[in-house]
Every structure is written in structure tokens, then in C-alpha cells.
Write a protein that holds these residues in place. Structure first.
Motif, PDB file in Angstrom:
ATOM      1  N   TYR A 105      -9.683  -2.363   2.230  1.00  0.00           N
ATOM      2  CA  TYR A 105      -8.405  -2.780   2.794  1.00  0.00           C
ATOM      3  C   TYR A 105      -7.886  -1.589   3.587  1.00  0.00           C
ATOM      4  O   TYR A 105      -7.317  -0.650   3.041  1.00  0.00           O
ATOM      5  CB  TYR A 105      -7.414  -3.163   1.694  1.00  0.00           C
TER       6      TYR A 105
ATOM      7  N   ALA B 115       0.809  -1.226   0.000  1.00  0.00           N
ATOM      8  CA  ALA B 115       0.000   0.000   0.000  1.00  0.00           C
ATOM      9  C   ALA B 115       0.840   1.273   0.000  1.00  0.00           C
ATOM     10  O   ALA B 115       0.484   2.258   0.658  1.00  0.00           O
ATOM     11  CB  ALA B 115      -0.984   0.006   1.173  1.00  0.00           C
TER      12      ALA B 115
ATOM     13  N   ALA C 222       3.877   1.401  12.587  1.00  0.00           N
ATOM     14  CA  ALA C 222       2.504   1.674  12.149  1.00  0.00           C
ATOM     15  C   ALA C 222       2.048   0.624  11.128  1.00  0.00           C
ATOM     16  O   ALA C 222       0.932   0.102  11.208  1.00  0.00           O
ATOM     17  CB  ALA C 222       2.414   3.076  11.550  1.00  0.00           C
ATOM     18  N   GLN C 223       2.917   0.294  10.173  1.00  0.00           N
ATOM     19  CA  GLN C 223       2.567  -0.763   9.206  1.00  0.00           C
ATOM     20  C   GLN C 223       2.331  -2.084   9.927  1.00  0.00           C
ATOM     21  O   GLN C 223       1.421  -2.843   9.597  1.00  0.00           O
ATOM     22  CB  GLN C 223       3.696  -0.949   8.183  1.00  0.00           C
TER      23      GLN C 223
ATOM     24  N   ILE D  93      -5.739   0.645   5.918  1.00  0.00           N
ATOM     25  CA  ILE D  93      -4.403   0.806   6.493  1.00  0.00           C
ATOM     26  C   ILE D  93      -4.516   1.823   7.634  1.00  0.00           C
ATOM     27  O   ILE D  93      -5.448   2.618   7.660  1.00  0.00           O
ATOM     28  CB  ILE D  93      -3.350   1.246   5.441  1.00  0.00           C
ATOM     29  N   PRO D  94      -3.600   1.788   8.593  1.00  0.00           N
ATOM     30  CA  PRO D  94      -3.758   2.656   9.760  1.00  0.00           C
ATOM     31  C   PRO D  94      -3.784   4.142   9.394  1.00  0.00           C
ATOM     32  O   PRO D  94      -2.997   4.606   8.566  1.00  0.00           O
ATOM     33  CB  PRO D  94      -2.520   2.353  10.607  1.00  0.00           C
ATOM     34  N   THR D  95      -4.711   4.867  10.001  1.00  0.00           N
ATOM     35  CA  THR D  95      -4.709   6.325   9.914  1.00  0.00           C
ATOM     36  C   THR D  95      -4.011   6.846  11.163  1.00  0.00           C
ATOM     37  O   THR D  95      -3.638   6.071  12.039  1.00  0.00           O
ATOM     38  CB  THR D  95      -6.139   6.902   9.899  1.00  0.00           C
TER      39      THR D  95
ATOM     40  N   PHE E   1      -8.761   1.108  -0.670  1.00  0.00           N
ATOM     41  CA  PHE E   1      -8.533   1.600   0.699  1.00  0.00           C
ATOM     42  C   PHE E   1      -9.835   1.689   1.488  1.00  0.00           C
ATOM     43  O   PHE E   1      -9.821   1.842   2.701  1.00  0.00           O
ATOM     44  CB  PHE E   1      -7.862   2.974   0.667  1.00  0.00           C
ATOM     45  N   MET E   2     -10.957   1.605   0.766  1.00  0.00           N
ATOM     46  CA  MET E   2     -12.243   1.590   1.452  1.00  0.00           C
ATOM     47  C   MET E   2     -12.382   0.285   2.229  1.00  0.00           C
ATOM     48  O   MET E   2     -12.885   0.246   3.336  1.00  0.00           O
ATOM     49  CB  MET E   2     -13.350   1.674   0.396  1.00  0.00           C
TER      50      MET E   2
ATOM     51  N   GLU F 205      -5.128  -5.725   8.476  1.00  0.00           N
ATOM     52  CA  GLU F 205      -4.809  -5.871   7.052  1.00  0.00           C
ATOM     53  C   GLU F 205      -4.843  -7.342   6.646  1.00  0.00           C
ATOM     54  O   GLU F 205      -4.177  -8.179   7.250  1.00  0.00           O
ATOM     55  CB  GLU F 205      -3.437  -5.253   6.762  1.00  0.00           C
TER      56      GLU F 205
END
Lengths: 761, 153
Positions: free
Chosen positions: A687, A199, A660-661, A689-691, A684-685, A669
């Protein structure tokens, strides 16, 4: 040190933060043909018939290419040194489609609308077969992912396409069974880790054009420009001399761009049409047909004596290569070697593995490269062993962790020459307040706060394989050009290599200008992967500086009309030892540009017979809602031993970003497929990933050892930092709820269901 | 269809397709700072200002900007440099691909919120994804920048 171990600003920073056009798509010629792919809707099918006549009639369409138009020469897209361990199982376009999204046809046209229209007008008749989707059933399954006769493996990796095997192998030291018999406590458990998407914010992309010499120029967002040149020459069946690869700025890679994902398609179009062409992967394509982390199933058996001294470790890894074997045979090795070696004191180790083909997306390199999966499994098992021993998991580790001076039998028999794991543990404990917080605290509102711990390691480059080289030139007026063959992909290697050069040459970092990768000009470097750049290429900088220093001294002595033994260099001038005369670097630079002066330039390459592991400890404090299973990260503490820290800011940000990943991988994920093999969460909707709301607080400190074989004592930092979150979070979940989590991601649903199950029992 | 749009102070008049997105339109005018990072309005890379307010230009039709003013990072060169220097001093731009959209939103936040708390900062910027940094360095940069701004420097 003046420049190394300092928080120096990245050389490209101000151009990036002011939004300058420096990435592939920004600098592409405006008349590039738009290139897109018709992708397979089926996970396993053969093209029975394909008709492009109508598609070709769409105004603005330049070409529609099918397997009939493309060289049928198998290759691997894995960016690895030749001969690649990854089997040659790939064609640019193949009659056999092995996963959903496999390319069926390449369409190029003047604009996106025309191309989209043409894609819809290609008529394909598929012979649809049953797909093989369950990797635990792939070995010796009657459905063959690669039935072709021209499948080949260049290296002895145990590949056998008639058994769906991409690779198989074993490592053994001592007698694990005999050791287990003597063990007082044994934990045996199977873990399941999922495929993850890197990503990176910039998806795969490349543009190509023919230059004025009639050579194919490839401008691409890649971590491996030199491998791209070789791989494309193989795939396109043209001489390597006819290809030039240029790497502009890259919008993140994390291993994704260590495979040749987008390059071949515009390259074929440019060769066929002579026109510039560009391919930009959509986010959805990057998700469905990228190069994700391999899904794995890892069985761990670990045994200790009654005091918790670990005696034997046995691991079996089953890895899902997916449809193609890129990085399959190599990632799997790290699951064992770079996890078991955290415990170098055991008497016996055994590690077996199989890598199997299925009809899911082919895997690739993702930060951590198998070590991440292996460390999750082994560190989780060690945490369970602590539970069995009724021992603090930190204490169990303090008893067993690898120490400086130990030989790591499971790590290719290498000596651990630098290791501050003990100090990392001590520091992490102190930072998070482990002794006060372990194991958990009921908050009285249905929530529990707990802490968890894990250790990690990685390597620094691939021993006896990776090569890094730089070239340094002295210019008139006394500034240097540093030519780099390693890919800066946002990590900052252009800057840290310049820092090292400035340190060696006793000058300001602004006196070193850097030049990124152009395969026509840069000295050869295997590329930016395997955590190699700081360690391998960094040492090439040190060596090159030594050489150029000698040339500066010689030229200075010549200008001062004395012997080289009588002079020294302080970064600004060459002066006689009796201080009677001197000549400035600027003057030496100018003199090298006129008759009589010599060209002052040096290039050295470097490889290493060892791959010194960086080490780290990660500790997490989190809060679990017992009703919903929701996990909130409160605090994440990471203490890293990457040897000497070259750039304190960049190493810190690398660590924060890796964690973070890792939190994303641990908690949500997960690449998922429908029962037909189509990827479900391709945006991204879906899957997620951290905000910045999901990562809590991440705090990083360094406890440095000194690596004698590294530049200024440095080891690597890039990959190790993603390895602790999954096992540390799993440990904290266990400390809060008693749940042993065996499958990633550890979603709220799994935790809530586990708590319910526990209550029933 | 005909549109007239002011981008970074310069007026453009064009005949465009009705389905053209604002992101593609500003890029066609050389404003390359705006990037496409997803197709689902999740990543924030394409953030520009429409009439001074941040919007995701991948989800706004170019025609919606008709007779309006669009600002991209190219139009905020000085502000970008000023905040960008804080980001650079943390090493928190990393690959830099998300930086322009992120900075557009940071500057909008500065205009909109007075002395925002850490939580308010995180919430305001939660739509700006970054895969490199883990967000901590960005937060350090924002805090230092806002501190300097509040001192009126």
C-alpha cells in the motif's frame, strides 16, 4: 494583529524535533502487560467452540479473554456526540465474526514472545459462512452482516440490519426532473472511489492502568478523549466516573483516531487483571482493521442551459460501511451536501443515498469525510460538462461557482457569508499559467503535459452539535494557563489557540502556557474532527478572554482603590484612565494568590448554528507517458480561502500535506481484498503512500474572506485540502488523453489501457 | 547472547535474544526517539547510525551492533536542535513522529553530500515517509539549513 496571522512556531516543536519521549508508547510504564488479539481468518464466520486452556498455560500469560468473558452490550466505536448517528452494532468480542481480522480473543502477557505463543495455542472451531463482499449487491442480500436482534440505531438514520442497511436517506430541493427537461446539456456518469488507509505514522495505541483512586486511566493516541470516556463506559458497562482519559502527543490521525480502535482491549485487560496493559497496533493491523475511508459508488447527473449555467444536480451515493457502521450514516451526507453546494445557483438539487453493510473492514472517518468522494464525482462531471459545452472548465466554474451572499440550498439552507472562491480561481490560474497551458502540450517524446482544475469546500465544525470550551487561569507573576479540551494531533491546535489568547489578552504567546487533554481537568470539547477546532474552539478562546479581561479589570480597580469604570488594561498593567496610577498584571496575579484577592479564572464554551465552508481551487500540471500511462506530477497549485489564516506556516503545511495525501488517493492508494475477503496490501510495501519523489512541487497561497462568525474571521483548513487532487488530476488526464476516468485510483495501468482502447476506436 | 554496544558514547553489555532487533534494543536503553512505523523497512522512522552510517534499526539485529557504535537522535542533541529549529520555523514537524528518523538521515546526508541539489536531497531522503507535511516544508527547512551551514555559521 500581533500574534494571529503570523508564522508562529508550534509550542511543542522543539521537543518533537529533538526526539523527546512524548508519545503513548514512550511514556507507558515498563511493566505494562503486552496485549494482542487473535484475529479472525474468515470474513464471515461464527465461533462454534473456543478453547483457551493450553494458551493459558504459556509461562507469562496473564489472561486470555473470549466473548464469554466480556460484556455483551452493543456500542459504536465512532467518536461522535451522543446520541451517535452510527448504529450500535459492535461488541468488544463477538461470537459472529464479520470481517477478516475481527477480534476472536484478547491475550495479555508479560512479554511479546509469550503472547505470540499463546495466540497460536488458542483452539477455535469456526462455522465459516459465505461472505458478502460486493457492496453493490449488499442491499437486501440474503447474507446478513448483522442478523442480531440487539442491533440498534439511536438516531433515525434509516438503519435496517435485516436489509444490510446502515443508513438510507434523501434530500431534495426544487424539481430536478423538471429542470433537467429544460437543460440543453446533461452529463450523467457513475464514479467509483476506493477505501483508503489514513496511514498516520503512529499506529493505533493505548495503555491503561488503575490509578491511586482505583479508577481506570486510559492514555491513548486519540482525537476524541471525551468520546473515548463515554464509549468505553458503555462498552465496558462501568460508570463514566470511573474512567479518566489522557491524550499525550499524537503521531497523526487524519480521522483514523476519531474511532475507538485500540482503547477497549487494554482497558478490558486492566479491569480484569488490575494491571497496566498496553496495546500497540502493528502497521499491518492498522491497515487490515483500522477505520479507513468508505468506498463509494456515486452517480451524478448535472444539467446546464446552452450557455453553461448549471440548473440542476442529482446525486446518488452508495457507500460501503463494511462490517461496522462507524461514521457510515454521516460521511455519506457530505458526498452530496459538500459537493453540490459549490454550485449554489442551481434551481434544483436531489440527493439519495444508501449505506450498506458488507464483510469487509468497517469504515471510519478520514480527512474529507465523504466530501472528498462527492467532490471527485461532481467535479469530474462538471469537467465533462465543460467538454460537452466545448468550454474551458475554468470558465464554466467562473459562471457557476458559489459566491458570497448566496443562500446554499443544498448546504442546509445556510447563507454563504464568506467566500473568496472567485479570487482563489483567479490566483490559481495566474500561478499555474492556465491560459498558456490549457489543455495540453505534446512534448514530442511520447509524453504529454496538461493541466487540470477542481474546486472544493468543506465545513467548519458540525452546526448545532460540536462544542468547544477552554479555561484560562491567571497565575502568580501574571502568566496564563490555557486548558484545552481539543486534541492537538500534530495539527498545532495547542499553538493556534494560544495565539488567539495572546492576541486577545495583548501578551506574548510565551506568556500563555497550554495544557492538553485530560478528561479530569480539561473543559469539555467534542474533540478534533469535522474541521472544528479553529472555528468552534477558537471562538471559545475569544469569549473566555473577554471574560477574564473583565476579572483582571475588576481586580486591578480593587487594588487601585477605584471603580472599574475608571481603569483600562493594556496587557501588561491595569491603569487609571487619568494615568495617575497602575498595577501590573504580575502584581494582580500575586494578589489573586493571597487572602483578599479573587481567583481569576474563566471558562466559556462555544457552539455554532452554522458551519461556514472554507473554499479552495486546486490546479495541477502533470506529464503523462502515453505508452505506459505513468503520471508525473510537475506542479500543484492550491489557493485556499479558510477565512483569516491564524498561523500562516501551519495552514500552509496542512495544505501541502493534504494535497500530498490527495495525490496518493488519486493515483495509487487502494485497499484491495482477495475473493475470500482478506486484505491484500496490508503494508507500506504494497500500500504505497507518496514519498517525496512522487509529489512534484506543491505551491500554496491564501485568498482570505472574512467569516463574521469565526474567531478573527477564521474558518477551517484541516480537511478541505485533500479534496481537489482526485478531480483535478482526472481533469488533466482527460485534457491530455481524452480519457474520462471514473474509478480511483487512476493507475498507470488504467490510463494505458484507456489510451489503447481509445486508439482502437 | 552477549553483546557489547556503545550507544551515544555509553557502553552497554547485555545478554540478549538472538532475534532481538536493534530498534527494540536502543528503545530498551531509553532511546525513544527511534520509532517503529512499519514492519517492512519502508518508512524510515527507526533510522539510527551504525558506525556513523544511517541504518533502519527495525531491520538490523541487535547482535550486528556488537562491538560497534550506535548513535540515535539523543546522542545528537545539539545538531537536532540546530536543524530542528529550521524545521520548526516552517511548521514542518507537524505530528513529529517521523521527525527523529528523518533528522538522523538529514544529518547523515549533510555529512555525506557536499552541496546536494534538490533532486539529490529528495533521493537521499526518499525512504523517510511523512504523512502530514507533503514534504515541501521539510525541503524548505533543509535548504535553509544547508545554506547556513555552507556559510559556516
Amino acid at each position: 494583529m500581533r500574534v494571529v496571522n503570523k508564522p508562529i512556531r508550534k509550542k511543542d516543536a522543539m521537543m518533537l524535533v529533538t526526539g523527546k519521549p512524548v508519545y503513548t508508547q514512550d511514556i507507558a510504564p515498563k511493566d505494562c502487560l503486552v496485549v494482542k488479539l487473535l484475529r479472525s481468518p474468515h470474513a464471515n464466520a461464527f465461533i462454534e467452540d473456543i478453547n483457551t486452556t493450553i494458551a493459558m498455560k504459556v509461562p507469562g500469560i496473564e489472561c486470555v479473554l473470549t466473548y464469554k468473558d466480556i460484556p455483551q452490550k452493543r456500542f459504536t466505536m465512532a467518536g461522535q456526540s451522543y446520541p451517535e448517528p452510527s448504529p450500535y452494532d459492535h461488541l468488544i468480542l463477538d461470537k459472529h465474526l464479520r470481517c477478516c481480522g475481527d477480534p476472536v480473543a484478547i491475550v495479555a502477557g508479560e512479554n511479546e514472545k509469550a503472547v505470540d505463543r499463546a495466540l497460536k495455542l488458542i483452539k477455535v472451531k469456526y462455522d465459516v459462512r459465505e461472505p458478502l463482499l460486493d457492496f453493490t449487491k449488499a442491499k437486501d442480500n440474503e447474507i446478513l452482516v448483522h442478523p442480531e436482534e440487539d442491533f440498534k440505531a439511536l438516531c433515525d438514520v434509516g438503519a435496517d440490519n435485516k436489509r444490510n442497511l446502515c443508513s438510507t436517506g434523501n434530500f431534495s430541493y426544487g424539481d430536478v426532473n423538471a429542470e433537467f427537461e429544460k437543460c440543453a446539456h446533461i452529463v450523467e456518469r457513475t464514479y467509483h472511489t476506493k477505501a483508503n488507509s489514513q496511514a498516520m505514522m503512529e499506529t493505533f495505541r493505548t495503555y491503561t492502568h488503575m490509578d491511586l483512586y482505583g479508577r481506570l486511566n486510559i492514555v491513548s493516541s486519540t482525537q476524541v478523549p471525551f468520546h473515548v470516556r463515554r464509549i468505553l463506559a458503555n462498552a465496558l458497562d462501568i460508570p463514566k466516573s470511573q474512567i479518566r482519559v489522557i491524550k499525550p502527543r499524537i503521531g497523526g490521525g487524519f480521522g483514523a483516531k476519531q474511532s475507538v480502535v485500540s482503547e477497549v482491549f487494554p482497558a478490558v485487560v486492566t479491569i480484569k487483571t488490575g494491571k497496566p496493559a498496553m496495546m500497540i497496533f502493528s502497521r499491518s493491523e492498522s491497515m487490515t482493521n483500522g477505520s479507513p475511508r468508505h468506498e463509494m459508488q456515486i452517480r451524478v447527473k448535472v444539467g446546464s442551459d446552452e450557455n453553461g449555467v448549471i440548473k440542476a444536480i442529482d446525486m446518488y451515493t452508495l457507500s460501503n460501511a463494511g462490517a461496522y457502521g462507524e461514521h457510515g450514516p454521516t460521511t455519506v451526507g457530505l458526498t452530496g451536501h459538500k459537493s453540490m453546494s459549490l454550485y449554489a445557483g442551481a434551481n434544483a438539487y436531489n440527493f439519495d443515498y444508501d449505506v450498506v453493510y458488507t464483510n469487509t473492514m468497517g469504515g471510519g472517518a478520514y480527512r474529507g469525510y465523504g466530501a472528498t468522494q462527492g467532490i471527485f464525482a461532481l467535479e469530474s462531471a462538471v469537467n465533462e460538462l465543460a467538454l460537452k459545452l466545448n468550454m474551458d472548465p475554468v470558465k464554466l466554474r467562473e459562471k457557476n461557482m458559489t459566491a458570497e451572499g448566496q443562500v446554499m440550498e443544498s448546504y442546509y439552507g445556510e447563507l454563504c457569508a464568506s467566500c473568496a472562491l472567485d479570487r482563489c480561481m483567479e490566483k490559481a490560474k495566474e500561478m499555474i499559467g492556465w491560459d498558456e497551458k490549457y489543455p495540453c502540450k505534446d512534448m514530442g517524446n511520447g509524453k504529454v503535459r496538461s493541466v487540470g482544475v477542481a474546486m472544493a469546500m468543506q465545513g467548519s465544525g458540525i452546526s448545532n452539535v460540536d462544542v468547544g470550551a477552554v479555561e484560562i487561569k491567571l497565575n502568580d507573576d501574571g502568566f496564563y494557563t490555557l486548558m484545552i479540551g481539543a486534541s492537538d494531533m500534530g495539527t498545532g491546535c495547542d499553538t493556534i489557540l494560544a495565539q488567539m489568547a495572546a492576541e486577545c489578552l495583548e501578551c506574548d504567546i510565551d506568556n500563555i502556557i497550554v495544557n492538553g487533554v485530560d478528561t479530569d481537568q480539561s473543559p469539555y470539547d467534542t474533540g478534533s474532527y469535522a474541521s472544528s477546532t479553529t472555528y468552534i474552539t477558537g471562538m471559545a478562546v475569544v469569549k473566555t478572554c473577554e471574560k477574564i479581561r473583565q476579572q483582571i479589570l475588576a481586580e486591578g480597580a480593587r487594588l487601585l482603590k477605584t471603580e472599574v469604570e475608571n481603569v483600562d488594561f493594556d496587557g501588561q498593567k491595569v491603569y487609571t484612565l487619568d494615568n495617575s496610577s497602575s498595577v501590573t498584571l504580575s502584581e494582580i496575579g500575586y494578589s489573586s494568590y493571597v487572602a483578599g484577592g479573587g481567583c481569576i479564572t474563566a471558562s466559556e464554551s462555544n457552539f455554532s448554528p452554522v458551519s461556514p465552508p472554507p473554499f479552495m481551487v486546486g490546479m495541477v500540471e502533470l506529464e503523462i507517458d502515453k505508452l505506459t500511462g505513468q503520471v508525473e506530477i510537475i506542479d500543484y497549485v492550491a489557493v485556499v480561502d479558510c477565512g483569516t489564516v491564524v498561523n500562516t506556516n501551519l495552514a500552509r503545511v496542512q495544505t501541502e500535506g493534504g494535497i500530498a495525501q490527495g495525490i496518493g488517493m488519486a493515483l495509487y492508494e487502494d485497499i484491495q481484498y482477495t475473493k475470500e475477503g482478506r486484505m491484500i496490501n496490508n503494508s507500506f510495501m504494497q500500500y504505497k503512500i507518496p514519498t517525496r519523489l512522487d509529489v512534484g512541487k506543491i505551491r500554496v497561497e491564501f485568498e482570505s474572506s472574512y467569516e463574521p462568525t469565526g474567531p478573527f474571521g477564521a474558518k477551517s483548513i484541516g480537511e478541505i485540502v485533500i479534496n481537489t487532487p482526485s478531480p483535478a488530476i482526472s481533469n488533466a488526464i482527460c485534457n491530455a488523453t481524452g480519457l474520462i476516468m471514473t474509478e480511483l485510483p487512476m493507475t498507470a495501468e488504467k490510463i494505458a489501457m484507456g489510451i489503447l482502447e481509445n486508439e482502437k476506436n | 547472547m552477549e553483546i557489547k554496544v556503545k550507544i551515544n558514547g555509553k557502553v552497554y553489555q547485555d545478554n540478549i535474544d538472538a532475534d532481538m532487533l536493534l530498534l527494540d534494543y536502543v528503545r530498551s536503553k531509553g532511546c525513544y526517539s527511534a520509532k517503529r512505523g512499519c514492519e517492512t523497512a519502508n518508512c524510515g522512522l527507526c533510522t539510527v547510525w551504525l558506525e556513523g552510517k544511517p541504518v533502519l534499526s527495525c531491520s538490523v539485529l541487535a547482535m550486528k551492533a556488537n562491538n560497534k557504535e550506535v548513535t540515535t537522535l539523543e546522542g545528537l542533541e545539539e545538531e537536532a536542535k540546530e536543524f530542528g529549529a529550521f524545521l520548526a520555523d516552517e511548521g514542518a514537524e507537524q505530528c513529529g513522529f517521523c521527525s527523529p528518523g528523518f533528522i538522523m538521515n538529514v544529518l547523515a546526508m549533510k555529512n555525506e553530500l557536499e552541496n546536494p541539489t534538490e533532486e539529490e536531497i529528495k533521493e537521499y531522503l526518499s525512504g523517510n515517509l511523512c504523512r502530514c507535511t507533503g514534504y515541501m516544508g521539510q525541503l524548505r527547512a533543509i535548504k535553509k539549513y544547508l545554506e547556513q551551514k555552507s556559510k559556516g555559521e
